[in-house]
Write a protein that holds these residues in place. Structure first.
Motif, PDB file in Angstrom:
ATOM      1  N   THR A 115       0.836  -1.203   0.000  1.00  0.00           N
ATOM      2  CA  THR A 115       0.000   0.000   0.000  1.00  0.00           C
ATOM      3  C   THR A 115       0.870   1.253   0.000  1.00  0.00           C
ATOM      4  N   LEU A 116       0.220   2.393  -0.036  1.00  0.00           N
ATOM      5  CA  LEU A 116       0.939   3.667  -0.002  1.00  0.00           C
ATOM      6  C   LEU A 116       1.720   3.837   1.298  1.00  0.00           C
ATOM      7  N   ARG A 117       1.204   3.265   2.376  1.00  0.00           N
ATOM      8  CA  ARG A 117       1.915   3.368   3.652  1.00  0.00           C
ATOM      9  C   ARG A 117       3.290   2.703   3.583  1.00  0.00           C
ATOM     10  N   ASP A 118       3.412   1.675   2.760  1.00  0.00           N
ATOM     11  CA  ASP A 118       4.703   1.005   2.615  1.00  0.00           C
ATOM     12  C   ASP A 118       5.717   1.912   1.929  1.00  0.00           C
ATOM     13  N   ILE A 119       5.236   2.945   1.234  1.00  0.00           N
ATOM     14  CA  ILE A 119       6.132   3.890   0.568  1.00  0.00           C
ATOM     15  C   ILE A 119       6.464   5.076   1.474  1.00  0.00           C
ATOM     16  N   VAL A 120       5.447   5.669   2.108  1.00  0.00           N
ATOM     17  CA  VAL A 120       5.687   6.880   2.917  1.00  0.00           C
ATOM     18  C   VAL A 120       5.988   6.556   4.372  1.00  0.00           C
ATOM     19  N   GLY A 121       5.658   5.338   4.818  1.00  0.00           N
ATOM     20  CA  GLY A 121       5.907   4.984   6.201  1.00  0.00           C
ATOM     21  C   GLY A 121       5.010   5.743   7.168  1.00  0.00           C
ATOM     22  N   ASP A 122       5.490   5.909   8.405  1.00  0.00           N
ATOM     23  CA  ASP A 122       4.715   6.606   9.442  1.00  0.00           C
ATOM     24  C   ASP A 122       5.362   7.938   9.820  1.00  0.00           C
ATOM     25  N   LYS A 123       6.106   8.492   8.901  1.00  0.00           N
ATOM     26  CA  LYS A 123       6.835   9.740   9.175  1.00  0.00           C
ATOM     27  C   LYS A 123       5.895  10.920   9.364  1.00  0.00           C
ATOM     28  N   TYR A 124       4.759  10.920   8.625  1.00  0.00           N
ATOM     29  CA  TYR A 124       3.857  12.071   8.637  1.00  0.00           C
ATOM     30  C   TYR A 124       2.550  11.707   9.330  1.00  0.00           C
ATOM     31  N   GLU A 125       2.157  12.536  10.273  1.00  0.00           N
ATOM     32  CA  GLU A 125       0.976  12.273  11.085  1.00  0.00           C
ATOM     33  C   GLU A 125      -0.298  12.458  10.266  1.00  0.00           C
ATOM     34  N   ARG A 126      -1.169  11.463  10.293  1.00  0.00           N
ATOM     35  CA  ARG A 126      -2.511  11.519   9.699  1.00  0.00           C
ATOM     36  C   ARG A 126      -2.506  11.872   8.213  1.00  0.00           C
ATOM     37  N   ILE A 127      -1.503  11.453   7.484  1.00  0.00           N
ATOM     38  CA  ILE A 127      -1.459  11.758   6.061  1.00  0.00           C
ATOM     39  C   ILE A 127      -2.332  10.773   5.296  1.00  0.00           C
ATOM     40  N   PHE A 128      -2.969  11.264   4.240  1.00  0.00           N
ATOM     41  CA  PHE A 128      -3.898  10.445   3.485  1.00  0.00           C
ATOM     42  C   PHE A 128      -3.841  10.843   2.022  1.00  0.00           C
ATOM     43  N   HIS A 129      -4.237   9.916   1.148  1.00  0.00           N
ATOM     44  CA  HIS A 129      -4.173  10.181  -0.292  1.00  0.00           C
ATOM     45  C   HIS A 129      -5.394  10.979  -0.755  1.00  0.00           C
ATOM     46  N   MET A 130      -5.187  11.844  -1.735  1.00  0.00           N
ATOM     47  CA  MET A 130      -6.263  12.621  -2.344  1.00  0.00           C
ATOM     48  C   MET A 130      -6.592  11.988  -3.694  1.00  0.00           C
ATOM     49  N   GLY A 131      -7.593  11.132  -3.716  1.00  0.00           N
ATOM     50  CA  GLY A 131      -7.914  10.402  -4.926  1.00  0.00           C
ATOM     51  C   GLY A 131      -7.136   9.100  -5.009  1.00  0.00           C
TER      52      GLY A 131
END
Length: 257
Positions: free
Chosen positions: A102-118
């Motif tokens: 998933t996208l989390r595997d790319i961005v990790g947990d570095k950014y709090e409450r980040i989510f994809h737009m579309g």
């Protein structure tokens, strides 16, 4: 017409809290401190809907809204917006109960409450925007604003420019209604395949694949290269970058913020 910055704000200015407005504008990429001071004295800056012309005004970027020439400035230092290049076979979600990538595997947990737009479908690639700015996210995804998106599609078979022009001029009938492309141009073609650049506003599910599939040219590969003013550029597949202040401002303006 905005009101001149009210006396009611003076207490906040005088208590030493916050950041001077010209410094904040400079940090947001509007140029030197002197240039930002000129913007204020020229009457181009509003704070919470009130015109500010006095230098030295202090603002709280977490609580107050600042606009330059009518466009909102994204100020919360906790807000972050990313441009990510999604590879094929990655889900456009942050979690998957089946354990798929998933996208989390790319961005990790570095950014709090980040989510994809579309989203992009499982087999498609390219640009996805991510943010922890809820207001920006809602506007980007809202059908009202219909943000323009650009794709490069590799199609099975040889498609003529006449078909491209027809998709722009009259469109095609799908199960959920008619759809037209804003732009369609052929980049390359041979007997076996055609590479096209397409631009459209629609956010319907798998829309590009459905359009070309409906006219007999199945999509072999699909890459999204641009969303509004934000371009994929040279971001490597499976990587991302943080958008600049200028890019966030441009995106915000595109969606009415």
């Amino acid at each position: 017409m905005p009101h001149i910055y009210s006396q009611a704000r003076k207490q906040y200015e005088n208590d030493g809290d916050g950041i001077r407005l010209q410094k904040l504008l400079a940090q947001a990429g509007f140029g030197s401190r002197r240039k930002c001071e000129e913007m204020i004295t020229d009457g181009r800056v509003e704070v919470d809907g009130e015109l500010v012309t006095e230098l030295g005004t202090r603002v709280d970027p977490k609580r107050q809204q600042v606009r330059v020439d009518g466009s909102r400035i994204r100020l919360n230092p906790r807000h972050i917006t990313l441009a990510l290049n999604k590879p094929r076979k990655v889900l456009s979600t942050m979690d998957d109960p089946k354990g798929r990538y998933t996208l989390r595997d790319i961005v990790g947990d570095k950014y709090e409450r980040i989510f994809h737009m579309g989203r992009l479908d499982y087999d498609s690639e390219g640009l996805i925007l991510m943010t922890n700015d809820g207001e920006l996210s809602q506007h980007v995804m809202h059908p009202k604003y219909e943000v323009e998106k650009t794709y490069i599609a590799t199609l099975e078979g040889h498609m003529s420019g006449t078909v491209c022009r027809r998709l722009v001029r009259t469109g095609v009938q799908l199960d959920d209604g008619w759809i037209k492309l804003d732009h369609c141009s052929i980049i390359d073609s041979n007997r076996d395949q055609t590479i096209v650049k397409v631009v459209l506003h629609s956010g319907r599910n798998r829309i590009v694949r459905r359009i070309f599939g409906a006219i007999g040219f199945p999509v072999k590969r699909l890459v999204r290269t641009q969303i509004g003013p934000i371009k994929l550029g040279d971001i490597k597949s499976g990587s991302y970058r943080v958008l600049s202040q200028d890019e966030v401002r441009a995106l915000s303006k595109e969606v009415g913020l």
